[in-house]
Design an enzyme around this catalytic site. Sequence first.
Site: not given
Lengths: 245, 68
Positions: A124, A147
């Site tokens: 992330s 993501h």
Amino acid sequence: MNKDSEKKDDQQPNEEQSNSSSLVQKIQALGQTNVPQAPDSNIHVLSIVGQVEGHIQLPPQNKTTKYEHLLPQLVAIEQNPKIEGLVILLNTVGGDVEAGLALSEMISSISKPTVSIVLGGGHSIGVPIAVSADYSFIVPTATMTIHPVRLTGLVIGVPQTFEYLDKMQDRVINFVVNHSNIKEEKFKDLMFAKGNLTRDIGTNVVGTDAVEYGLIDAVGGVKEAMEKVNELINNQRGNQQEVIQ
Amino acid sequence: MILYTPLSENDVFPTNETDYTNRQCVSYNGKSCYVEQTENGEYRILQLLSTDPKDFLDMSYTPGNIIK
């Protein structure tokens, strides 16, 4: 004299006790009694582990990296003339977007050569931190999960929150695209890919794939990273000498 | 127990305040350390906050070390 010798006698058992207890502590903490000594290093190491902690303090069972600790250290590295290079070790599950972007911007704006190594995971918000260095490495077994940005907990006003998150996501995408060789389309494809993660959209990019996509510069560990940072330091020294002449 | 809720775990089970207060960041011999106060009032080093790799070889900053 007598008093002195008595004092010494008194102190000795205490010292021995503290020595043996510190020995026990060392064995407990490190599994060994002594660690090797090294000369002064011109390369400093910044480790970013656990969660990148943002404006809310996380419960103590979380292992966190706090930006209020790292930002002053980065300024100190920039200011100290004895420090010539910086190696960033990453093993993070991600965390606060703004804290992560703050770290990334600080690392990318340091004038000294910086090299990052992704070990284990750089998920992330770990992605922009990894690419913020002048040169990035990833070990073959490390993974990076890409993501969409999201929020846990209470959401007040869905459209507003969505727009806010969308803007925040664009900041992450722009930073990664500007600081690595990956194309925006490719990064977005990875971010919104379906079927890769069992319960989520996104992609889990493993070591060699990250290099293939242009996200990370090369596959390698400590040896490669140290060689690279030394090479960058030598280049910079060469440039400075040319300017002086 | 299985929870089905959009709330985060922390909103459902708030952390005890005292869990935060026994940990703090202190400067020990000029190096900042993250320490935990033990039950008998001593401080145990949890983490050395430094970028100098040499500091990590100094025995006195080993995690688990008790400082006064």
